[in-house]
Design a protein around this motif. Structure first.
Motif, PDB file in Angstrom:
ATOM      1  N   HIS B  33       0.834  -1.207   0.000  1.00 59.03           N
ATOM      2  CA  HIS B  33       0.000   0.000   0.000  1.00 59.03           C
ATOM      3  C   HIS B  33       0.865   1.252   0.000  1.00 59.03           C
ATOM      4  N   TYR B  34       0.485   2.206  -0.802  1.00 51.96           N
ATOM      5  CA  TYR B  34       1.295   3.414  -0.923  1.00 51.96           C
ATOM      6  C   TYR B  34       0.457   4.529  -1.520  1.00 51.96           C
ATOM      7  N   THR B  35       1.009   5.719  -1.491  1.00 57.21           N
ATOM      8  CA  THR B  35       0.379   6.879  -2.119  1.00 57.21           C
ATOM      9  C   THR B  35       1.440   7.591  -2.938  1.00 57.21           C
ATOM     10  N   PHE B  63       6.977   8.667  -3.954  1.00 58.13           N
ATOM     11  CA  PHE B  63       6.325   7.433  -3.525  1.00 58.13           C
ATOM     12  C   PHE B  63       6.335   7.445  -2.002  1.00 58.13           C
ATOM     13  N   MET B  64       5.179   7.280  -1.363  1.00 52.09           N
ATOM     14  CA  MET B  64       5.129   7.351   0.098  1.00 52.09           C
ATOM     15  C   MET B  64       4.382   6.143   0.638  1.00 52.09           C
ATOM     16  N   ALA B  65       4.990   5.423   1.554  1.00 51.72           N
ATOM     17  CA  ALA B  65       4.333   4.270   2.151  1.00 51.72           C
ATOM     18  C   ALA B  65       4.535   4.293   3.662  1.00 51.72           C
ATOM     19  N   GLN B 101      -2.745  -2.338  12.282  1.00 50.52           N
ATOM     20  CA  GLN B 101      -2.683  -3.548  11.461  1.00 50.52           C
ATOM     21  C   GLN B 101      -2.795  -3.227   9.972  1.00 50.52           C
ATOM     22  N   ARG B 102      -3.304  -2.029   9.671  1.00 49.84           N
ATOM     23  CA  ARG B 102      -3.391  -1.646   8.258  1.00 49.84           C
ATOM     24  C   ARG B 102      -2.059  -1.204   7.692  1.00 49.84           C
ATOM     25  N   PHE B 103      -1.055  -1.028   8.522  1.00 50.81           N
ATOM     26  CA  PHE B 103       0.206  -0.466   8.032  1.00 50.81           C
ATOM     27  C   PHE B 103       1.369  -1.411   8.264  1.00 50.81           C
ATOM     28  N   ASP B 104       1.147  -2.706   7.999  1.00 47.95           N
ATOM     29  CA  ASP B 104       2.234  -3.653   8.258  1.00 47.95           C
ATOM     30  C   ASP B 104       2.990  -4.037   6.987  1.00 47.95           C
TER      31      ASP B 104
ATOM     32  N   VAL D  12      -4.467  13.846   6.978  1.00 47.43           N
ATOM     33  CA  VAL D  12      -5.613  12.987   6.681  1.00 47.43           C
ATOM     34  C   VAL D  12      -5.721  12.874   5.163  1.00 47.43           C
ATOM     35  N   LEU D  13      -5.616  11.648   4.669  1.00 46.33           N
ATOM     36  CA  LEU D  13      -5.803  11.408   3.234  1.00 46.33           C
ATOM     37  C   LEU D  13      -7.256  11.015   3.017  1.00 46.33           C
ATOM     38  N   ALA D  14      -7.975  11.784   2.203  1.00 49.92           N
ATOM     39  CA  ALA D  14      -9.412  11.531   2.033  1.00 49.92           C
ATOM     40  C   ALA D  14      -9.834  11.781   0.602  1.00 49.92           C
ATOM     41  N   LEU D  40      -1.441  11.913  -6.604  1.00 55.09           N
ATOM     42  CA  LEU D  40      -1.524  11.401  -7.978  1.00 55.09           C
ATOM     43  C   LEU D  40      -2.227  10.054  -8.064  1.00 55.09           C
ATOM     44  N   GLY D  41      -2.124   9.260  -7.002  1.00 56.82           N
ATOM     45  CA  GLY D  41      -2.697   7.920  -7.060  1.00 56.82           C
ATOM     46  C   GLY D  41      -2.198   7.112  -5.887  1.00 56.82           C
ATOM     47  N   GLY D  42      -2.557   5.857  -5.862  1.00 55.25           N
ATOM     48  CA  GLY D  42      -2.090   5.027  -4.761  1.00 55.25           C
ATOM     49  C   GLY D  42      -2.710   3.657  -4.810  1.00 55.25           C
ATOM     50  N   MET D  43      -2.357   2.885  -3.800  1.00 63.10           N
ATOM     51  CA  MET D  43      -2.858   1.520  -3.692  1.00 63.10           C
ATOM     52  C   MET D  43      -3.198   1.277  -2.223  1.00 63.10           C
ATOM     53  N   HIS D  45      -6.273  -1.121   0.534  1.00 56.96           N
ATOM     54  CA  HIS D  45      -7.092  -2.325   0.621  1.00 56.96           C
ATOM     55  C   HIS D  45      -8.191  -2.323  -0.427  1.00 56.96           C
ATOM     56  N   SER D  46      -8.661  -1.139  -0.788  1.00 56.77           N
ATOM     57  CA  SER D  46      -9.731  -1.084  -1.782  1.00 56.77           C
ATOM     58  C   SER D  46      -9.180  -0.936  -3.193  1.00 56.77           C
ATOM     59  N   GLY D  47      -7.913  -1.286  -3.382  1.00 53.58           N
ATOM     60  CA  GLY D  47      -7.380  -1.364  -4.731  1.00 53.58           C
ATOM     61  C   GLY D  47      -6.608  -0.140  -5.158  1.00 53.58           C
ATOM     62  N   ARG D  48      -6.246  -0.144  -6.440  1.00 56.34           N
ATOM     63  CA  ARG D  48      -5.451   0.915  -7.038  1.00 56.34           C
ATOM     64  C   ARG D  48      -6.374   2.046  -7.447  1.00 56.34           C
ATOM     65  N   TRP D  49      -5.932   3.288  -7.233  1.00 58.74           N
ATOM     66  CA  TRP D  49      -6.707   4.410  -7.752  1.00 58.74           C
ATOM     67  C   TRP D  49      -5.749   5.388  -8.420  1.00 58.74           C
ATOM     68  N   ARG D  50      -6.288   6.151  -9.333  1.00 56.86           N
ATOM     69  CA  ARG D  50      -5.547   7.199 -10.020  1.00 56.86           C
ATOM     70  C   ARG D  50      -6.414   8.435 -10.028  1.00 56.86           C
ATOM     71  N   HIS D  86     -14.909   5.223   5.671  1.00 58.66           N
ATOM     72  CA  HIS D  86     -14.689   6.231   4.639  1.00 58.66           C
ATOM     73  C   HIS D  86     -13.328   6.118   3.967  1.00 58.66           C
ATOM     74  N   HIS D  87     -12.619   5.017   4.242  1.00 52.51           N
ATOM     75  CA  HIS D  87     -11.305   4.793   3.618  1.00 52.51           C
ATOM     76  C   HIS D  87     -10.374   5.975   3.817  1.00 52.51           C
ATOM     77  N   LEU D  88     -10.307   6.459   5.047  1.00 52.69           N
ATOM     78  CA  LEU D  88      -9.395   7.559   5.358  1.00 52.69           C
ATOM     79  C   LEU D  88      -8.086   6.991   5.898  1.00 52.69           C
TER      80      LEU D  88
END
Ligand SMILES: Nc1ncnc2c1ncn2[C@@H]1O[C@H](COP(=O)(O)O)[C@@H](O)[C@H]1O
Ligand SMILES: Nc1ncnc2c1ncn2[C@@H]1O[C@H](COP(=O)(O)O)[C@@H](O)[C@H]1O
Ligand SMILES: Nc1ncnc2c1ncn2[C@@H]1O[C@H](COP(=O)(O)O)[C@@H](O)[C@H]1O
Ligand code: NA
Ligand code: NA
Ligand code: NA
Lengths: 320, 104, 320, 104, 320, 104
Positions: B33-35, B63-65, B101-104, D12-14, D40-43, D45-50, D86-88
């Motif tokens: 997982h990353y942003t 790239f930030m994780a 647990q989401r950031f392992d 907070v990433l939202a 720009l995007g990321g990955m 638990h709910s998958g890849r987004w752009r 809310h996937h924050l």
């Protein structure tokens, strides 16, 4: 003729951009828009070239021009590599990276050149767009062989660089638009011609304003260019362009198409190839290859190179 | 009061064409997982760059994780031989998260 | 006819974008530009529709078409919800969110469809743009009722979601441009027609190139789509479109307008509704509703749906 | 030498449509000042987004505020029930500032 | 006439943008595109003005208009400064910063005004574009003198602010495009006219939609505007515009050019001057000067100011 | 395991027209290398701003440099008198790097 070409708005906007950058003005074209105009230019060139081919059908000259283009793109990096190593004193990797740029082509130089050729009654054949597309990638392969780095390292694209090379965005868009132009034909093109034909020259002005800004800022920012490499960034296009014109004339192309082949041979890539090289030869210095191709060769071709290639091609064509 | 737990924020500044490769390497270090964050320009040993996008070749992406100590170590080990050749910048810092647990 | 529609440049550019994305090319249209073209398309559609209404004046057919559109948008989510729950095996929230998308409409599908209808001599009435605008939001209300979530939680917009729904940017722009078109009339539109009329199809090409890239990347990125939901993303538009065509013909609309109503009913929103749903039903999975509407239904409609709706409408119209 | 004092950086990433709501919640936690940063995007638990922006629905924005320990706690408490639904992503770290009274 | 001007699509899109922002809609034009349209408008205005001057040659009226413009830009900040200090109760720095904005000009107001003047048969002379360019910077110098801050502090540009003032991006682009227009002439302009002439009004619509959004959001966001400063943001343009019209008529300009001079005098900068002020007078409040010029004066001029200036100029011209 | 060493991350949020001046001041503090990051908007004592770019005057850019303790102190000293007048935000935090000699 050459002087006339210099006073076209397209060239004048390039000069305006350069002067603004040298004067440290804060003038800037937003990147997203500059990139979109680049995409637009490729779509437009592809569509119009494809439309002309749909009209003329497949001809022998087309195959000959394609063969010449492929040969030039594959082989031009070899003498360039030698010159960059000996005269330019570059190491193997940098020389190979730069050589790939000069074997490949610049879409915008081709676009500006075609306008000039049309204006002086030397309009190139429509299929030269296909030649443009063919010439984009072979030089990259030669460049990678010269660098002895077909493989790449941990960061290089798995599955090989060939994929990155052939599916580079600009290659895909140019080839795709060409094919769409062929399929759509004149009738299909008509409703979209107001965007992809009528607006072309105006859009080119905005793009060249930005190119002037970018090229001049790059010249000022980077200390990567030596006098030697800057001189080669003028000598290489002249040599390659002359070779392209000769080959085109000898192969029997009309004067306009031979001139277009000269422009392609003399131009250096600054969109498709740098993106591949950044991945394939990361140790090569982008300041060097972008400095040479974008900041020296492009302005040279826009102002002096294109008229010269047209002149050489028409002289040689007159001789046979 | 919601409890927070310390994780590691790894940031890698890399040329845009290299980002897919960085993503693959991170995945092989167990970081899924990353942003990705945009940049405008900068100055380094290899000179000044701007995101001019005409040639996307010189635009950079961050790239930030957020991950565990172990994930960070694995990624650092995988990337450190590449830092010099590929002009990467690697930064690591502490960050507190909830739902660790989401950031392992 | 259907085959002809497939070879329009607009569709071909969508295919090019999809192929480029599937081939993992780095081709990309900058987001800011894609968003602007979406705004442009809405302005253009609104202005042209408003201009036509200014010309034709208020007619009975207009009121009938508006009533049909409202009814469809309010009611179509109900059977869709049932199908998504039983056949699609979705939970209540996700089924409601998806149902809202299919009750609402896609502006770009309408635009592409109108071009096709015009090309085959079935031009819809200008007021269908007003119907398009009317159909954007009612489905959202039904969707929220189905999800039993009119209220929202701490993060949902204070003052209610209705505000977000009715003042969504694309709704405001479409309605506003329509009204401007009515006020300005033919004379007021003339000086801006070179932008909002002449360039329309070319701009649509660039937009659909991007749509192809986005839709295909979304298909590859997300694992949210099952075979069941993908199949529903084709079955729902076919069912809704057939219903729309029938209602239009029965209500007495001309064949072209009935076909346009079918296109509206068969299309699914991927601009306005997702933005509202992200706020109103945050637990619903955007991968699911965008995957269905943008990555499956849109390409289906663009290639097969539109010709089918036109065919159904003209068949039904011929029968009465 | 200018003296610096430690404050808390809350990030907070939202999803973009949620940002006005995040701003309101922050204000109700006493956090009035903030900066918004693009992504720009990321990955996850709910998958890849752009950030494809055609539907702005999946673009994300980073809300960043420098504030006191107490402000951080109040905001964390208000947001933590919403993180999962809310996937924050909520990140907290230390940062040194001068003119500390501006970051309370 | 005034009422007609209000129902132009250009103005209606500005209203639409304002209403959308006041209704807290999420409608937004991406910044990169808004900025590009601003660049486009300057290129277009410059090119067209330059083309007209190339056609008409250098005339006495041109020199007179230039002199009037320079004088107005240098001197208008003085009474404005006095009014802002006494009636507006601003401190020295803020009053000087605001005064500079009102002495300088707004390119978009000029563009919209020229369209109105042309529509009512009062087309201004082409050289008024040169006057526009001349009027952009002198007011900044006066403003800096009024603030007693020619020097700047540690953060101010080394080498002086004059550089920033004269090489501001919008100044460079406007002047450069004007010169390119003069060089290229009618023949050189023809191939790029489809972009820089035909599309002009449509692009202005998109830009004014964004201006409406930006101006209204700024009005809502900022608490920098008091009733006093808001009133001055209407009184200053009326006074300056009347002065401009009088000077133009007395100096012997035709009614259209005098009206254009009034529009220039009455308009306030919100692109070039704020960028310089942010650097030169960082203590001045951007909420104040942008709030006044962009959120109050611009909408006032667009709707009421321009028709008023045209009326005053034609009345005064009729009197002599 | 690759060893990491602590450096300082200095962040300065400033109006876009001021960035060249910030770069010059950083250089005079011995900080030659930096990265510029974009922003979208924010809220501070001087109100809400958005990057509307029509007038670039109110867009802000984040200047970010990783440097030594001494470099940080020098930059802080040079900038602190300007923070209030120029509406700058200055943030300092710890960050771990490898190849520390690149961040002096
Ligand atoms: N000390 C630093 N602080 C912040 N950014 C840096 C630093 N060093 C390098 N960078 C960034 O990383 C890029 C590549 O660095 P380099 O390989 O040194 O040219 C630079 O252009 C900067 O954007
Ligand atoms: N460990 C992480 N590090 C950095 N960004 C993350 C991480 N986890 C999630 N994100 C970001 O937050 C978004 C939403 O996360 P999720 O709710 O897990 O899908 C992802 O798409 C990422 O952009
Ligand atoms: N506490 C804070 N946290 C994050 N950003 C801030 C904070 N205070 C100010 N800012 C940013 O800095 C800008 C200028 O601040 P100010 O000078 O207080 O108006 C604001 O508009 C915000 O973008
Ligand atoms: Na070449
Ligand atoms: Na529908
Ligand atoms: Na003025």
């Amino acid at each position: 003729m050459a002087v006339d070409a210099l006073f076209q708005p397209v060239v004048l906007f390039f000069l305006l951009g350069s002067l603004a950058a040298f004067a440290r003005s804060d003038l800037a074209v937003p990147e997203a828009v500059a990139k979109t105009i680049a995409l637009y230019l490729m779509m437009s060139i592809g569509l119009r070239g494809g439309g002309e081919v749909a009209h003329s059908g497949l001809t022998g000259a087309m195959l000959i021009a394609g063969g010449c283009g492929l040969a030039l793109s594959f082989l031009l990096p070899l003498p360039a590599f030698w010159a960059l190593r000996t005269l330019g004193r570059l190491d193997r990797t940098n020389a190979a990276a730069v050589a790939a740029h000069y074997g490949s082509v610049s879409v915008v130089t081709f676009a500006a050149g075609s306008e000039v050729l049309r204006a002086i009654g030397m309009a190139p054949a429509g299929f030269m767009v296909a030649v443009l597309a063919l010439m984009e990638t072979p030089a990259v392969l030669t460049g990678l062989l010269l660098a002895k780095r077909g493989q790449g390292d941990a960061l290089a694209a798995r599955g090989g660089l060939l994929h990155e090379t052939f599916f580079n965005g600009s290659v895909v868009l140019l080839v795709g638009s060409f094919i769409i132009g062929v399929i759509a034909g004149e009738k299909g093109f008509a409703p979209i011609a107001p965007v992809f034909d009528t607006l072309f020259k105006g859009m080119l002005c905005i793009f060249l304003l930005d190119m002037g800004l970018v090229a001049a800022r790059r010249l000022m920012d980077r200390r990567a260019l030596s006098l030697r490499t800057a001189a080669l960034a003028i000598a290489l296009p002249v040599a390659n362009g002359t070779l392209g014109a000769s080959l085109g004339v000898v192969a029997g192309l009309d004067a306009g198409s031979a001139a277009a082949l000269a422009i392609l041979a003399g131009s250096a890539s600054y969109i498709a190839v740098p993106a591949v090289m950044r991945l394939a030869l990361p140790e090569a210095n982008p300041g060097l290859y972008l400095g040479m191709s974008l900041a020296v060769t492009f302005p040279f071709n826009l102002t002096i190179g294109i008229p010269y290639y047209a002149w050489v091609a028409s002289q040689l064509h007159g001789m046979i | 009061m919601t409890e927070t737990i310390i994780r590691r924020r790894v940031e890698v500044l890399a040329d845009e064409p290299l980002i897919p490769a960085i993503e693959r390497i991170a995945a092989s270090a167990g970081i899924e997982h990353y942003t990705l964050l945009p940049t405008l320009g900068g100055m380094g040993h290899s000179g000044r760059w701007r995101d001019d996008q005409i040639s996307g070749a010189t635009a950079k992406v961050m790239f930030m994780a957020v991950t565990s100590e172990e994930g960070t170590d694995r990624l650092t080990d995988l990337l450190s031989p590449l830092l010099a050749t590929h002009h990467l910048i690697l930064l690591v810092s502490n960050v507190e998260v909830i739902r660790p647990q989401r950031f392992d």
